[in-house]
Design a protein around this motif. Structure first.
Motif, mmCIF file in Angstrom:
data_model
loop_
_atom_site.group_PDB
_atom_site.id
_atom_site.type_symbol
_atom_site.label_atom_id
_atom_site.label_comp_id
_atom_site.label_asym_id
_atom_site.label_seq_id
_atom_site.Cartn_x
_atom_site.Cartn_y
_atom_site.Cartn_z
ATOM 1 N N SER A 279 0.842 -1.191 0.000
ATOM 2 C CA SER A 279 0.000 0.000 0.000
ATOM 3 C C SER A 279 0.881 1.247 0.000
ATOM 4 O O SER A 279 1.983 1.253 0.569
ATOM 5 C CB SER A 279 -0.926 0.016 1.220
ATOM 6 O OG SER A 279 -0.164 0.100 2.412
ATOM 7 N N TRP A 280 0.393 2.300 -0.633
ATOM 8 C CA TRP A 280 1.212 3.492 -0.835
ATOM 9 C C TRP A 280 1.688 4.085 0.481
ATOM 10 O O TRP A 280 2.855 4.473 0.607
ATOM 11 C CB TRP A 280 0.424 4.538 -1.629
ATOM 12 C CG TRP A 280 1.231 5.754 -1.933
ATOM 13 C CD1 TRP A 280 1.118 6.985 -1.369
ATOM 14 C CD2 TRP A 280 2.322 5.846 -2.859
ATOM 15 N NE1 TRP A 280 2.053 7.849 -1.883
ATOM 16 C CE2 TRP A 280 2.804 7.172 -2.801
ATOM 17 C CE3 TRP A 280 2.920 4.942 -3.731
ATOM 18 C CZ2 TRP A 280 3.863 7.617 -3.588
ATOM 19 C CZ3 TRP A 280 3.978 5.379 -4.512
ATOM 20 C CH2 TRP A 280 4.441 6.706 -4.443
ATOM 21 N N SER A 281 0.824 4.166 1.468
ATOM 22 C CA SER A 281 1.209 4.807 2.725
ATOM 23 C C SER A 281 2.336 4.065 3.434
ATOM 24 O O SER A 281 3.073 4.655 4.226
ATOM 25 C CB SER A 281 0.001 4.927 3.658
ATOM 26 O OG SER A 281 -0.531 3.652 3.948
ATOM 27 N N GLY A 282 2.503 2.776 3.147
ATOM 28 C CA GLY A 282 3.546 1.992 3.798
ATOM 29 C C GLY A 282 4.711 1.646 2.909
ATOM 30 O O GLY A 282 5.560 0.833 3.288
ATOM 31 N N ILE A 283 4.798 2.279 1.732
ATOM 32 C CA ILE A 283 5.784 1.809 0.761
ATOM 33 C C ILE A 283 7.215 2.204 1.137
ATOM 34 O O ILE A 283 8.149 1.418 0.951
ATOM 35 C CB ILE A 283 5.408 2.283 -0.668
ATOM 36 C CG1 ILE A 283 6.048 1.353 -1.709
ATOM 37 C CG2 ILE A 283 5.746 3.743 -0.897
ATOM 38 C CD1 ILE A 283 5.435 1.452 -3.081
ATOM 39 N N ILE A 284 7.425 3.393 1.691
ATOM 40 C CA ILE A 284 8.776 3.748 2.149
ATOM 41 C C ILE A 284 9.155 2.979 3.415
ATOM 42 O O ILE A 284 10.269 2.435 3.493
ATOM 43 C CB ILE A 284 8.909 5.271 2.338
ATOM 44 C CG1 ILE A 284 8.961 5.959 0.962
ATOM 45 C CG2 ILE A 284 10.168 5.615 3.133
ATOM 46 C CD1 ILE A 284 9.076 7.470 1.019
ATOM 47 N N PRO A 285 8.262 2.875 4.419
ATOM 48 C CA PRO A 285 8.601 2.015 5.565
ATOM 49 C C PRO A 285 8.927 0.584 5.156
ATOM 50 O O PRO A 285 9.821 -0.043 5.734
ATOM 51 C CB PRO A 285 7.340 2.078 6.434
ATOM 52 C CG PRO A 285 6.750 3.419 6.126
ATOM 53 C CD PRO A 285 7.006 3.625 4.661
ATOM 54 N N GLY A 286 8.236 0.060 4.147
ATOM 55 C CA GLY A 286 8.518 -1.292 3.667
ATOM 56 C C GLY A 286 9.906 -1.421 3.081
ATOM 57 O O GLY A 286 10.590 -2.425 3.284
ATOM 58 N N LEU A 287 10.340 -0.385 2.351
ATOM 59 C CA LEU A 287 11.695 -0.385 1.805
ATOM 60 C C LEU A 287 12.725 -0.378 2.927
ATOM 61 O O LEU A 287 13.680 -1.164 2.918
ATOM 62 C CB LEU A 287 11.892 0.841 0.906
ATOM 63 C CG LEU A 287 13.311 1.062 0.369
ATOM 64 C CD1 LEU A 287 13.697 -0.028 -0.624
ATOM 65 C CD2 LEU A 287 13.435 2.442 -0.283
ATOM 66 N N ASN A 288 12.530 0.500 3.893
ATOM 67 C CA ASN A 288 13.501 0.618 4.976
ATOM 68 C C ASN A 288 13.478 -0.577 5.928
ATOM 69 O O ASN A 288 14.452 -0.810 6.645
ATOM 70 C CB ASN A 288 13.276 1.933 5.732
ATOM 71 C CG ASN A 288 13.719 3.134 4.926
ATOM 72 O OD1 ASN A 288 14.655 3.045 4.134
ATOM 73 N ND2 ASN A 288 13.041 4.257 5.092
ATOM 74 N N ALA A 289 12.377 -1.344 5.890
ATOM 75 C CA ALA A 289 12.315 -2.589 6.657
ATOM 76 C C ALA A 289 12.887 -3.767 5.866
ATOM 77 O O ALA A 289 12.822 -4.912 6.314
ATOM 78 C CB ALA A 289 10.877 -2.882 7.070
ATOM 79 N N LYS A 290 13.409 -3.478 4.662
ATOM 80 C CA LYS A 290 14.058 -4.463 3.789
ATOM 81 C C LYS A 290 13.094 -5.525 3.258
ATOM 82 O O LYS A 290 13.494 -6.656 2.993
ATOM 83 C CB LYS A 290 15.246 -5.125 4.496
ATOM 84 C CG LYS A 290 16.326 -4.120 4.894
ATOM 85 C CD LYS A 290 17.560 -4.797 5.460
ATOM 86 C CE LYS A 290 18.638 -3.761 5.773
ATOM 87 N NZ LYS A 290 19.871 -4.378 6.302
ATOM 88 N N LYS A 291 11.834 -5.126 3.054
ATOM 89 C CA LYS A 291 10.885 -6.016 2.382
ATOM 90 C C LYS A 291 11.208 -6.124 0.899
ATOM 91 O O LYS A 291 10.845 -7.092 0.241
ATOM 92 C CB LYS A 291 9.450 -5.508 2.567
ATOM 93 C CG LYS A 291 8.919 -5.628 3.978
ATOM 94 C CD LYS A 291 7.512 -5.084 4.095
ATOM 95 C CE LYS A 291 6.508 -5.883 3.274
ATOM 96 N NZ LYS A 291 5.119 -5.375 3.467
ATOM 97 N N TYR A 292 11.846 -5.102 0.354
ATOM 98 C CA TYR A 292 12.266 -5.075 -1.039
ATOM 99 C C TYR A 292 13.487 -4.170 -1.133
ATOM 100 O O TYR A 292 13.841 -3.463 -0.170
ATOM 101 C CB TYR A 292 11.141 -4.598 -1.963
ATOM 102 C CG TYR A 292 10.145 -3.665 -1.308
ATOM 103 C CD1 TYR A 292 10.380 -2.306 -1.195
ATOM 104 C CD2 TYR A 292 8.958 -4.162 -0.787
ATOM 105 C CE1 TYR A 292 9.478 -1.457 -0.597
ATOM 106 C CE2 TYR A 292 8.047 -3.326 -0.166
ATOM 107 C CZ TYR A 292 8.306 -1.972 -0.078
ATOM 108 O OH TYR A 292 7.407 -1.130 0.536
ATOM 109 N N ASP A 293 14.138 -4.185 -2.291
ATOM 110 C CA ASP A 293 15.400 -3.469 -2.467
ATOM 111 C C ASP A 293 15.236 -2.080 -3.061
ATOM 112 O O ASP A 293 16.110 -1.226 -2.891
ATOM 113 C CB ASP A 293 16.335 -4.281 -3.375
ATOM 114 C CG ASP A 293 16.568 -5.672 -2.835
ATOM 115 O OD1 ASP A 293 16.996 -5.791 -1.677
ATOM 116 O OD2 ASP A 293 16.314 -6.652 -3.583
ATOM 117 N N ALA A 294 14.147 -1.861 -3.781
ATOM 118 C CA ALA A 294 13.932 -0.581 -4.453
ATOM 119 C C ALA A 294 12.445 -0.379 -4.666
ATOM 120 O O ALA A 294 11.668 -1.347 -4.724
ATOM 121 C CB ALA A 294 14.660 -0.547 -5.794
#
Length: 264
Positions: free
Chosen positions: A78-93
């Motif tokens: 989801s858009w609201s969580g997309i930067i937190p997801g990156l910084n939590a290492k759910k994805y690389d970019a």
């Protein structure tokens, strides 16, 4: 001839079996990359009827990975969580039509842009409205939350208009159709190729000019990586330049929109 450290590492990789971090067409670029995207922002990224991710962002991501010689997988968020997801290492970019802004640059690092388009307002064709403080006074404007368009409309017109935010852009346009909001503001290409091209969108049109002030909209749309991931960021930058040079970028853009949206 003296070899650099990366060259020596690459030579060792060939001798003993190349690890993922050193495989690919570009020396030192990863062989496996996980891409985060929203999957709810057609025509840039969305899930098709076949359950597969589609859209311009997805096509660009695949082309960049092919250019780098990397195998890519996708994760939707989801858009609201997309930067937190990156910084939590759910994805690389993140490749999800994310504008490069100073505010976001405090949390992530960005590549060079891969496209640049303005934001615009839409409303019913029979609505006579001026996009100004006086024209929007008392009007209700729908916008997707946590976007540059949301920051823009709140800062510019929040004192005179009622701003209604939504989790997705599609929720905003649904409320436009139902009459719950008077106008919607979003990326112009997204609105033109998505909502305005749909059956529901035939009663609506653009109102006023396009907006692209860097104060709100930054320098265009870029790929976000975690802070300090300079190697991955530069791999993407090189790949962006590569697909622009060999015509791949233009073909993808023309196939999706009938024009090149890289921007000036």
């Amino acid at each position: 001839m003296r070899r650099t450290i990366p060259s020596l590492l690459a030579a060792v990789a060939v001798a003993f079996g190349a690890p993922a971090a050193l495989a690919g067409n570009y020396e030192g670029c990863p062989a496996e990359i996980t891409i985060g995207t929203e999957g709810a922002y057609p025509p840039f990224n969305y899930i098709g009827d076949d359950g597969e991710l589609k859209g311009f962002d997805v096509d660009i991501a695949k082309a960049l990975c092919e250019e780098m010689g990397a195998d890519c997988t996708f994760e939707t968020q989801s858009w609201s969580g997309i930067i937190p997801g990156l910084n939590a290492k759910k994805y690389d970019a993140i490749i999800a039509s994310m504008s490069i802004t100073e505010k976001r640059d405090e949390k992530v690092d960005f590549t060079n842009r891969y496209y640049k388009t303005p934001a615009r307002f839409i409303a019913a064709k029979d609505m006579d409205v001026e996009i100004s403080e006086s024209g929007l006074e008392g009007k209700t404007v729908g916008v997707q939350r946590a976007t540059v368009s949301a920051d823009f409309v709140k800062d510019k017109f929040g004192d005179v208009a009622n701003i209604q935010t939504y989790d997705t852009q599609e929720e905003a346009t649904l409320d436009l159709v139902s009459g719950r909001v008077d106008l919607v503001v979003a990326d112009a290409v997204k609105l033109k190729e998505g909502f305005l091209a749909s059956d529901q969108g035939q009663a609506f049109e653009f109102k006023g000019p396009g907006f692209s002030d860097p104060k709100w909209f930054g320098e265009g749309i870029g790929i976000a990586v975690r802070e300090g991931e300079d190697t991955l960021r530069e791999c993407f930058n090189k790949a962006i330049a590569g697909i622009r040079e060999d015509g791949t970028y233009d073909k993808i853009s023309q196939d999706n929109f009938g024009m090149n949206i890289y921007g000036g």
